[in-house]
Scaffold this active site. Structure first.
Site, PDB file in Angstrom:
ATOM      1  N   HIS A  12      34.307  36.511  69.342  1.00  0.00           N
ATOM      2  CA  HIS A  12      33.580  35.601  70.234  1.00  0.00           C
ATOM      3  C   HIS A  12      33.542  36.122  71.674  1.00  0.00           C
ATOM      4  O   HIS A  12      34.340  36.981  72.082  1.00  0.00           O
ATOM      5  CB  HIS A  12      34.229  34.218  70.218  1.00  0.00           C
ATOM      6  CG  HIS A  12      35.655  34.234  70.710  1.00  0.00           C
ATOM      7  ND1 HIS A  12      35.984  34.281  72.053  1.00  0.00           N
ATOM      8  CD2 HIS A  12      36.827  34.225  70.038  1.00  0.00           C
ATOM      9  CE1 HIS A  12      37.297  34.290  72.190  1.00  0.00           C
ATOM     10  NE2 HIS A  12      37.843  34.262  70.983  1.00  0.00           N
ATOM     11  N   GLU A  85      41.401  31.440  64.699  1.00  0.00           N
ATOM     12  CA  GLU A  85      42.440  32.285  65.264  1.00  0.00           C
ATOM     13  C   GLU A  85      43.815  31.831  64.752  1.00  0.00           C
ATOM     14  O   GLU A  85      43.956  30.728  64.201  1.00  0.00           O
ATOM     15  CB  GLU A  85      42.381  32.223  66.800  1.00  0.00           C
ATOM     16  CG  GLU A  85      43.382  33.104  67.536  1.00  0.00           C
ATOM     17  CD  GLU A  85      43.241  34.584  67.187  1.00  0.00           C
ATOM     18  OE1 GLU A  85      43.580  34.956  66.048  1.00  0.00           O
ATOM     19  OE2 GLU A  85      42.840  35.366  68.071  1.00  0.00           O
TER      20      GLU A  85
END
Length: 217
Positions: A12, A85
């Protein structure tokens, strides 16, 4: 070679916490202005690789990065928590310096690349790799020979999944460098080495991959 599927692991764009060196983990931090611009620029390049499927972590920094690619390809973004994550427990929201001060032994082991460390009481790298690879396998199974999957994820999840996919022993996963914000890695299926294994073609790339004309020499 042309019939082999391709998998792109795309980190990202930048967030304020990235800029502040804070461990985000599964805290749902949005992209900052730089991150939005990074996603738009990278999306224009990745679109030229003609992706057939986009899958993303459901955390907004990844989902919004994926949305930039969807906007230029017309593809739907599939979200999956398996690409989140690492859950870093008590480390989340702390800066690197704060973690090193408050959790010195864990922090040292983490930076040595030990795969069974639980950062802040959260997930090990082995656990993150297992769930991420499961999600990626399901995504790849949805596309045909020669097609490309773009998976939008996070730095830690991308690194552990990549290491697992190319068959590196967990004790040497730390040898792989991380991905910069909005950079990506490119893998192709590697049937010669065994089913489910992949070959790393580009790592931490920020421009379009060039074909490998000769492997050696």
């Amino acid at each position: 070679m042309s019939a082999r599927r391709r998998l792109i692991l795309w980190r990202h764009g930048r967030t304020v916490w990235n800029a502040q060196l804070r461990f985000q983990g599964q805290t749902d931090v949005p992209l900052d202005e730089v991150g939005v611009d990074q996603a738009r620029r990278a999306a224009r390049m990745l679109a030229s690789l003609d992706p057939a499927l986009i899958v993303a972590s459901d955390l907004q920094r990844a989902a919004d990065t994926a949305a930039a690619l969807a906007a230029v390809t017309g593809l739907e973004v599939l979200t999956d928590a398996g690409l989140r994550e690492t859950n870093a427990g008590a480390w989340q929201g702390l800066t690197s310096a704060q973690i090193a001060e408050q959790f010195p032994d864990e922090w040292s082991a983490w930076h040595r690349g030990e795969p069974d460390v639980r950062p802040g009481g959260g997930e090990t790298r082995l656990e993150v790799a297992a769930r991420a690879c499961d999600t990626l396998a399901k995504a790849v199974a949805q596309v045909g020979p020669g097609e490309t999957v773009v998976a939008v994820t996070h730095g830690g999840a991308a690194r552990t999944a990549l290491a697992s996919l190319i068959g590196l022993p967990s004790g040497v996963w730390g040898a792989l460098g991380g991905l910069s914000n909005c950079n990506w890695s490119v893998l192709t299926e590697d049937g010669e080495r065994g089913e489910g294994l992949w070959r790393l073609m580009e790592h931490n790339a920020g421009s379009l991959p060039e074909p490998v004309l000769t492997e050696e020499g």
